[in-house]
Design an enzyme around this catalytic site. Structure first.
Site, short mmCIF file in Angstrom:
data_model
loop_
_atom_site.label_atom_id
_atom_site.label_comp_id
_atom_site.label_asym_id
_atom_site.label_seq_id
_atom_site.Cartn_x
_atom_site.Cartn_y
_atom_site.Cartn_z
N GLU A 14 60.73 58.53 -31.65
CA GLU A 14 60.80 59.28 -30.40
C GLU A 14 59.61 60.23 -30.33
OE1 GLU A 14 64.06 61.81 -27.81
OE2 GLU A 14 64.15 62.00 -29.99
N LYS A 53 65.58 57.46 -21.42
CA LYS A 53 66.72 58.08 -22.10
C LYS A 53 67.82 58.42 -21.10
CE LYS A 53 67.34 61.69 -25.63
NZ LYS A 53 66.54 62.68 -26.39
N CYS A 100 67.64 58.51 -29.24
CA CYS A 100 68.16 59.72 -29.88
C CYS A 100 69.59 60.06 -29.45
CB CYS A 100 67.20 60.89 -29.63
SG CYS A 100 67.42 62.26 -30.79
#
Length: 283
Positions: A43, A112, A153
């Protein structure tokens, strides 16, 4: 094609974008020389992680960082999961993973979905939503070996996303992610093992290497977990490449021995996708 080598690059990210990009070129080449067919980056690989950095380092896609990813994927003839970068599009910022195929083609763009907004008093407060907007699509891509599901994440905390990727036929989940020194030791490995075990798939995570001097200190410890829930590769905190041989016959055997997918009580419960599709490249 029941086996292939996966490499996870745990990059030491600096504040100099050009240095980060040249290091990615070198490390992906090294991974390819070790026989890797799929390579996963961390990331925020081109930029320090933090709300104060996102707008400064943000790029369009295609742009400087993704052009490099395209070239590197083509030069090394592999699938490259480009961790994530801050993406600017239409006046908004996203935390975005671009995936490139062995011809250098952009095959997927995952923004995301779940923004990292947490507040643990005395430990850490972080609000991605102060600067970022969320993506709205599930993201999978196909390789000659298997289908892969992508999250970034905080997406890993949401079991439903992994379950939907399972239903869509994924056998590997990849999560570029930068957990921190509070959530990392507590939850990083546990979440990966949980997602792998619940869904009987391989799970791989790519963290930036730890930089104690950074404003946000990443936990590191990039990991690969097998469908039995075992950690089969794990980095320390420092810059490194870890490798795992993904064995799809082993995955099939596990699913046959403990056949939870056919034993689900669909008459009692369901996890369903409200919205279909992926954010593909605009023609």
């Amino acid at each position: 094609l029941t086996k292939f080598r996966l490499a996870v690059v745990q990059l030491q990210v600096s504040s100099v974008k050009a240095d980060n990009l040249s290091k990615v070129r070198r490390l992906v080449k090294e991974a390819a020389e070790q026989g890797s067919k799929v390579v996963l980056l961390p990331e925020c690989f081109n930029s320090p992680y933090g709300t104060s950095f996102f707008s400064k380092y943000a790029e369009k896609i295609p742009g400087e960082s993704t052009q490099m990813l395209s070239e590197v994927a083509k030069e090394n003839k592999l699938h490259l999961v480009g961790g994530s970068i801050p993406e600017e599009d239409g006046g908004k910022l996203y935390n975005t993973c671009a995936v490139f195929g062995p011809e250098g083609e952009l095959i997927l763009k995952h923004r995301k979905i779940h923004l990292f907004d947490i507040d643990i008093p005395g430990k850490i407060r972080f609000q991605e939503s102060e600067t970022l907007s969320p993506g709205n699509s599930l993201s999978t891509f196909d390789t000659p070996f298997c289908r892969v599901g992508v999250g970034i994440c905080y997406d890993m905390r949401f079991a439903e996303l992994a379950q939907l990727y399972n239903r869509k036929g994924c056998q590997l989940l990849v999560y570029p992610g930068a957990f921190n020194m509070t959530t990392g030791p507590a939850h990083w490995e546990l979440l990966q093992r949980g997602r792998a075990l619940d869904n009987q798939m391989y799970v791989a995570t790519a963290s930036p290497a730890r930089d104690e001097a950074a404003s946000y200190v990443a936990w590191g410890h990039s990991t690969v977990v097998n469908p039995w829930g075992e950690v089969i590769a794990k980095a320390g905190p420092e810059e490194s490449i870890i490798y795992a041989d993904i064995d799809l016959q082993y995955l099939a055997d596990i699913r046959q021995q403990i056949p939870i997918s056919s034993q689900r009580r669909d008459d009692l419960y369901a996890v369903t996708a409200v919205q279909q599709g992926s954010e593909k490249k605009k023609k």
